[in-house]
Design a protein around this motif. Structure first.
Motif, mmCIF file in Angstrom:
data_model
loop_
_atom_site.group_PDB
_atom_site.id
_atom_site.type_symbol
_atom_site.label_atom_id
_atom_site.label_comp_id
_atom_site.label_asym_id
_atom_site.label_seq_id
_atom_site.Cartn_x
_atom_site.Cartn_y
_atom_site.Cartn_z
ATOM 1 N N PHE A 69 0.993 -1.084 0.069
ATOM 2 C CA PHE A 69 0.126 0.089 -0.050
ATOM 3 C C PHE A 69 0.982 1.261 -0.079
ATOM 4 N N LEU A 70 2.002 1.180 0.232
ATOM 5 C CA LEU A 70 3.037 2.579 0.458
ATOM 6 C C LEU A 70 3.740 2.509 -1.011
ATOM 7 N N PRO B 253 3.306 3.474 -4.571
ATOM 8 C CA PRO B 253 2.458 4.212 -5.376
ATOM 9 C C PRO B 253 2.278 3.642 -6.797
ATOM 10 N N ARG B 254 3.219 2.585 -7.217
ATOM 11 C CA ARG B 254 3.071 2.044 -8.482
ATOM 12 C C ARG B 254 2.218 0.951 -8.379
ATOM 13 N N ARG B 255 1.747 0.246 -7.452
ATOM 14 C CA ARG B 255 0.971 -1.049 -7.192
ATOM 15 C C ARG B 255 -0.243 -0.918 -7.636
ATOM 16 N N GLU B 256 -1.159 -1.974 -7.687
ATOM 17 C CA GLU B 256 -2.615 -1.995 -8.488
ATOM 18 C C GLU B 256 -3.394 -1.530 -7.562
ATOM 19 N N HIS B 257 -3.335 -1.131 -6.258
ATOM 20 C CA HIS B 257 -4.587 -0.737 -5.532
ATOM 21 C C HIS B 257 -5.157 0.741 -5.869
ATOM 22 N N GLY B 258 -4.347 1.432 -6.647
ATOM 23 C CA GLY B 258 -4.953 2.591 -7.256
ATOM 24 C C GLY B 258 -5.061 3.715 -6.392
ATOM 25 N N LEU B 259 -4.411 3.681 -5.094
ATOM 26 C CA LEU B 259 -4.396 4.926 -4.289
ATOM 27 C C LEU B 259 -3.273 5.763 -4.499
ATOM 28 N N ARG B 260 -2.489 5.354 -5.410
ATOM 29 C CA ARG B 260 -1.150 6.350 -5.905
ATOM 30 C C ARG B 260 -0.405 6.293 -4.609
ATOM 31 N N ASP B 261 0.255 7.790 -4.144
ATOM 32 C CA ASP B 261 0.995 7.963 -3.208
ATOM 33 C C ASP B 261 0.071 8.224 -1.869
ATOM 34 N N THR B 262 -1.208 7.868 -1.860
ATOM 35 C CA THR B 262 -1.980 8.481 -0.656
ATOM 36 C C THR B 262 -1.513 7.793 0.667
ATOM 37 N N VAL B 263 -1.036 6.663 0.840
ATOM 38 C CA VAL B 263 -0.796 6.110 1.999
ATOM 39 C C VAL B 263 0.574 6.773 2.442
ATOM 40 N N ALA C 19 8.805 6.216 -6.901
ATOM 41 C CA ALA C 19 9.326 5.628 -5.395
ATOM 42 C C ALA C 19 9.369 4.136 -5.704
ATOM 43 N N LYS C 20 10.629 3.926 -5.245
ATOM 44 C CA LYS C 20 10.995 2.226 -4.889
ATOM 45 C C LYS C 20 10.814 2.033 -3.407
ATOM 46 N N VAL C 21 9.864 0.594 -3.525
ATOM 47 C CA VAL C 21 9.804 0.245 -2.407
ATOM 48 C C VAL C 21 10.563 -0.993 -2.137
ATOM 49 N N VAL D 98 12.134 -0.067 3.006
ATOM 50 C CA VAL D 98 12.825 1.126 2.656
ATOM 51 C C VAL D 98 12.289 1.730 1.510
ATOM 52 N N ILE D 99 11.853 2.991 1.380
ATOM 53 C CA ILE D 99 11.177 3.603 0.277
ATOM 54 C C ILE D 99 12.230 4.954 -0.244
ATOM 55 N N VAL D 100 12.579 4.735 -1.514
ATOM 56 C CA VAL D 100 13.448 5.677 -2.204
ATOM 57 C C VAL D 100 12.639 6.727 -3.060
ATOM 58 N N THR D 101 12.460 7.799 -2.936
ATOM 59 C CA THR D 101 11.814 8.857 -3.833
ATOM 60 C C THR D 101 12.614 9.694 -4.477
ATOM 61 N N ASP D 102 12.173 10.567 -5.199
ATOM 62 C CA ASP D 102 13.161 11.557 -5.680
ATOM 63 C C ASP D 102 13.601 12.670 -4.710
ATOM 64 N N ASN D 103 12.960 12.868 -3.635
ATOM 65 C CA ASN D 103 13.207 13.770 -2.700
ATOM 66 C C ASN D 103 13.398 13.386 -1.138
ATOM 67 N N VAL D 104 12.924 11.914 -0.965
ATOM 68 C CA VAL D 104 13.088 11.491 0.464
ATOM 69 C C VAL D 104 13.341 9.901 0.577
ATOM 70 N N VAL D 105 14.248 9.747 1.405
ATOM 71 C CA VAL D 105 14.244 8.091 1.838
ATOM 72 C C VAL D 105 13.603 7.949 3.198
ATOM 73 N N VAL D 106 12.849 7.005 2.935
ATOM 74 C CA VAL D 106 11.978 6.692 4.164
ATOM 75 C C VAL D 106 12.615 5.230 4.584
ATOM 76 N N GLY D 107 12.644 4.896 5.659
ATOM 77 C CA GLY D 107 12.704 3.665 6.509
ATOM 78 C C GLY D 107 11.814 3.290 7.437
ATOM 79 N N ILE D 108 11.361 2.188 7.407
ATOM 80 C CA ILE D 108 10.321 1.728 8.240
ATOM 81 C C ILE D 108 10.710 0.574 9.121
ATOM 82 N N GLU D 109 10.680 0.508 10.505
ATOM 83 C CA GLU D 109 10.810 -0.802 11.155
ATOM 84 C C GLU D 109 9.175 -0.995 11.833
#
Length: 353
Positions: free
Chosen positions: A43-44, A46-56, A75-77, A92-103
């Motif tokens: 769900f995180l 944006p490219r996946r088929e849930h259709g919510l784009r980058d909302t979550v 975004a690469k997840v 780990v999520i890498v986007t054009d302007n942010v790197v997010v790491g989730i534990e």
């Protein structure tokens, strides 16, 4: 007795209780972190088929207090990203302007090397992205002293923001995945105790009649214990007799079933004698597909008189009051019938040679 009769009448008058299990409850893994992380990563992304784009993802960043200035865009997840010390960060999520790491923390305590995780995220940023965000996503709040450079976001905080911002995406989203996201929200909410416990009419019945129901359950258990003792006595009597032809194995299963295996023409045919408050029940079946087919062939002469229940033929039912001697005699009669039928199958007549 009048009290118990009234109890049963009152319970029978209650409306049916609709099941309310989530897809995660049905799968049997409502609290497994790895599976939850897989779903969250989906769900995180944006490219996946849930259709919510980058909302979550935008909602998660909003919870950290550091939302990006523009749309997230690319975004690469990834899952289980390794650090230099061979530790692994859940998402780990890498986007054009942010790197997010989730534990992700469901029930396990926070014993992770967050400084090592943050260093790995900084290396991924590689001076090209201005923002590095480390998130501990958990069911319950975590002390700030344990977080280092990470930020704690609870599932309830995330879902609160998602619910307030998801409306604009619903028209283009995939309805199937919206249902799954709703299930995920409900499951994590139940695990965290964030929602109040729902008390149904049936729950009220048990609360209001707790003492009487407990006595009823105690009396039932007393009956089940006596039945188990009866089964032990019968099994002891059977074990003391000479074994019948083709006998293979005997055991007591779940305290109330005597299971006897017979090796008949290379197949395992089973005679289960089950006792419960309804009485004795003799079931005949095969241990595998080939044995099941052969068992059906052996009891064919009596099949029209028997009831088939989940690939088991119910041969006879007898009341609990029937003496153990007669129960054993009737059991052996059925075994002898089937064993004799097996022997007859082996007879080769002259015109068959």
């Amino acid at each position: 007795m009048t009290e118990f009769f009234r109890l049963l009448l009152d319970y029978g008058a209650l409306p049916p209780q609709a099941p309310n299990a989530s897809i995660f409850d049905v799968a049997g893994y409502p609290h497994h972190e790895n599976l939850c992380s897989n779903v969250m990563a989906f769900f995180l992304d944006p490219r996946r088929e849930h259709g919510l784009r980058d909302t979550v993802l935008r909602c998660l960043l909003k919870c950290t207090g550091q939302p990006p200035a523009a749309q997230i865009g690319f975004a690469k997840v990834t899952r289980e990203t390794a650090t230099d010390t061979k530790k692994r960060l859940d998402i780990v999520i890498v986007t054009d302007n942010v790197v997010v790491g989730i534990e992700n923390k469901i029930f396990h305590g926070l014993n992770n090397d967050l400084a090592d995780y943050h260093a790995a995220l900084s290396r991924l940023a590689n001076n090209e992205r201005p923002l590095v965000v480390g998130v501990v996503l958990s069911l319950w709040p975590i002390e700030a002293s344990k977080l280092g450079q990470f930020v704690n976001v609870t599932y309830s905080q995330l879902w609160h923001v998602v619910k307030s911002e998801i409306g604009m995406e619903l028209s283009s989203a995939n309805s199937k995945w919206i249902c799954y996201l709703s299930d995920l929200m409900r499951t994590t909410d139940a695990l965290s105790g964030g929602g109040s416990m729902e008390i149904t009419e049936r729950d009220k019945f048990f609360i209001e009649n707790f003492a009487a129901v407990q006595r009823l359950l105690d009396d039932r258990q007393s009956l089940m214990d006596r039945i188990a003792l009866h089964v032990e006595k019968l099994e002891g009597s059977i074990a003391g007799q000479p074994p019948l032809p083709s006998f293979s194995e005997r055991k007591i299963y779940k305290t109330n079933c005597i299971a006897q295996d017979f090796a008949l023409s290379g197949r395992k045919v089973v005679f289960d004698l089950v006792a419960d408050p309804r009485g004795w029940q003799l079931q005949i079946f095969g241990r595998n597909r080939a044995s099941l087919s052969y068992a059906a062939k052996l009891i064919a002469p009596w099949a029209s008189e028997l009831r088939l229940e989940e690939d088991r033929y119910v041969a006879e039912r007898w009341p609990l009051t029937l003496s153990l001697v007669e129960v054993e005699q009737r059991l052996n009669l059925w075994i002898e019938r089937v064993v004799d039928r097996d022997a007859a199958q082996k007879v080769v007549t002259p015109h068959q040679t």
